[in-house]
Design an enzyme around this catalytic site. Structure first.
Site, PDB file in Angstrom:
ATOM      1  N   HIS A  25       0.822  -1.213   0.000  1.00 30.40           N
ATOM      2  CA  HIS A  25       0.000   0.000   0.000  1.00 30.40           C
ATOM      3  C   HIS A  25       0.858   1.266   0.000  1.00 30.40           C
ATOM      4  CE1 HIS A  25       0.221   1.130   4.362  1.00 30.40           C
ATOM      5  NE2 HIS A  25       0.296  -0.172   4.579  1.00 30.40           N
ATOM      6  N   ASP A  75       5.829   2.355   6.553  1.00 27.49           N
ATOM      7  CA  ASP A  75       4.556   1.641   6.503  1.00 27.49           C
ATOM      8  C   ASP A  75       3.693   2.318   5.449  1.00 27.49           C
ATOM      9  OD1 ASP A  75       2.243   0.231   7.001  1.00 27.49           O
ATOM     10  OD2 ASP A  75       1.925   1.052   9.004  1.00 27.49           O
ATOM     11  N   GLU A 125      -5.094   1.678   2.468  1.00 29.44           N
ATOM     12  CA  GLU A 125      -5.006   0.541   3.394  1.00 29.44           C
ATOM     13  C   GLU A 125      -5.193   0.988   4.834  1.00 29.44           C
ATOM     14  OE1 GLU A 125      -2.916  -2.404   6.061  1.00 29.44           O
ATOM     15  OE2 GLU A 125      -2.600  -0.262   5.798  1.00 29.44           O
ATOM     16  N   GLU A 126      -4.605   2.135   5.179  1.00 31.21           N
ATOM     17  CA  GLU A 126      -4.616   2.593   6.571  1.00 31.21           C
ATOM     18  C   GLU A 126      -5.996   3.024   7.055  1.00 31.21           C
ATOM     19  OE1 GLU A 126      -2.328   2.088   8.530  1.00 31.21           O
ATOM     20  OE2 GLU A 126      -0.409   2.111   7.499  1.00 31.21           O
ATOM     21  N   HIS A 174       3.757   3.988  12.800  1.00 31.36           N
ATOM     22  CA  HIS A 174       2.723   5.016  12.975  1.00 31.36           C
ATOM     23  C   HIS A 174       3.240   6.178  13.827  1.00 31.36           C
ATOM     24  CE1 HIS A 174      -1.136   2.806  11.595  1.00 31.36           C
ATOM     25  NE2 HIS A 174      -0.072   2.311  10.983  1.00 31.36           N
TER      26      HIS A 174
END
Length: 366
Positions: free
Chosen positions: A69, A184, A216-217, A324
């Site tokens: 992603h 990420d 995606e997140e 994150h």
């Protein structure tokens, strides 16, 4: 890729420093297409903005979907106060502890980049209950150094504009460690592109699709639509997992110890035959391997494996510290070994092996 210096560090730097939250991944997708076009036969987009790069095989072999992603966790402009402060709307999961005093970038609708800092408080005289309380992201704000709402609006800032950490990519003091924002899942976007490049140096039977997916997140959305475009026989989600090798954690998932095979997470159980095939490749290539059981969260595989009439799927992960947050850390060895593993998998997969993967979950071939 036997040596660390074969990595394309410029690609990783570009991917890390690009700004792209869920639904606003354009900067990242343009990097994907510009880098991947010379290794692809066809490039297409779905209607959520995922970009799909196709590399055809030598025969009419099975279709492999690699999925990483593009979106990072970030914010949107929620409102602007009369005093010129910008209130934040989190897009993805944020912990209030990692935000105060961090520089952020607002990207306006015209592409202008405006730097601000997340407000914080001096500790002097604060009561203990305030000092020990974690501030909620919705209670935080961005200070642009402007005296009024009008000045902020004159800069071009509007409600809904994207906000991302303002962080430069860097090699750390041991240069095998890489720090940057958005690992990420931008490090795995790099993996997908590097796999296509490696495949261009030889032959393979399968047709390989690399899907750089969106959103995606915020709900694993882009992978769902990309599946319908590709209709894969086998899918590998490439994503990060949490390193546990810092003083905050008990050792277990360390940086720099090779590939990570995800047996299951809270949303997906990997195909057991696929895991066994990866183990065989790991052994043949003399790679290092760990196993992951992530009981909170999921990856693109969550939605991929439930689409159509079911897709043979699993996740391969790269461990990262400080997920994150504005600054994450990965290790070159994990990155390179993941590229080696996935490349060899794409070279080996044929219809006979697909039948074996189906048999692993009890499907009887007619």
């Amino acid at each position: 890729m036997d040596h660390f210096n074969e990595m394309d560090m410029t690609l990783l730097k570009r991917l890390s420093e690009a700004d792209g939250i869920g639904g606003m991944e354009r900067e990242v997708s343009r990097i994907v297409t510009s880098y991947g076009e010379k290794y692809s036969d066809e490039i297409q987009y779905d209607h959520l903005g995922s970009v799909i790069l196709k590399r055809s095989g030598e025969q009419k072999g099975p279709k492999i979907m690699l999925s990483s992603h593009m979106d990072e966790v970030g914010f949107m402009v929620r409102s602007i106060t009369e005093e010129g402060y910008v209130n934040l709307l989190p897009v993805g999961g944020w912990w209030g502890h990692v935000m105060p005093a961090q520089e952020m970038t607002i990207t306006t609708s015209k592409g202008k980049k405006i730097i601000g800092v997340v407000g914080s408080r001096a500790p002097h005289g604060l009561p203990e209950e305030i000092k020990e309380k974690v501030m909620k992201p919705l209670d935080l704000y961005l200070d642009l150094g402007c005296p009024s709402k009008k000045v902020v609006e004159d800069l071009g800032v509007q409600i809904g504009d994207m906000i991302t950490p303002n962080v430069q990519f860097r090699e750390m003091n041991d240069t095998d460690y890489l720090m940057g924002k958005a690992w990420d899942d931008r490090c795995c976007v790099g993996v997908g592109l590097e796999v296509l490049k490696q495949l261009s140096r030889g032959t393979h039977e399968s047709t390989v699709y690399f899907a750089a997916t969106t959103q995606e997140e915020v709900g694993i959305r882009g992978a769902r639509t990309a599946v319908h475009t590709i209709k894969p026989d086998v899918a590998i989600a490439l994503d990060v997992t949490t390193a546990t090798d810092t003083p905050f954690d008990r050792a277990g998932m360390n940086l720099g110890e090779g590939v990570v095979l995800s047996i299951l997470d809270s949303l997906t159980i990997g195909n057991s035959g696929l895991v066994e095939m990866m183990e065989e490749i790991v052994k043949d290539l003399n790679l290092d391997v760990r196993y992951d059981f992530m009981t909170v969260g999921g990856t693109d595989a969550c939605n991929i494996h439930k689409m159509l009439d079911g897709v043979i799927s699993m996740t391969i992960s790269i461990p990262t510290r400080y997920m994150h947050s504005p600054r994450l850390m990965i290790h070159k060895k994990d990155y390179i070994q993941t590229i080696q593993l996935v490349t060899e998998f794409c070279r080996r997969l044929d219809w006979m092996k697909v039948d074996q993967l189906k048999a692993a979950v009890g499907i009887i071939q007619e």
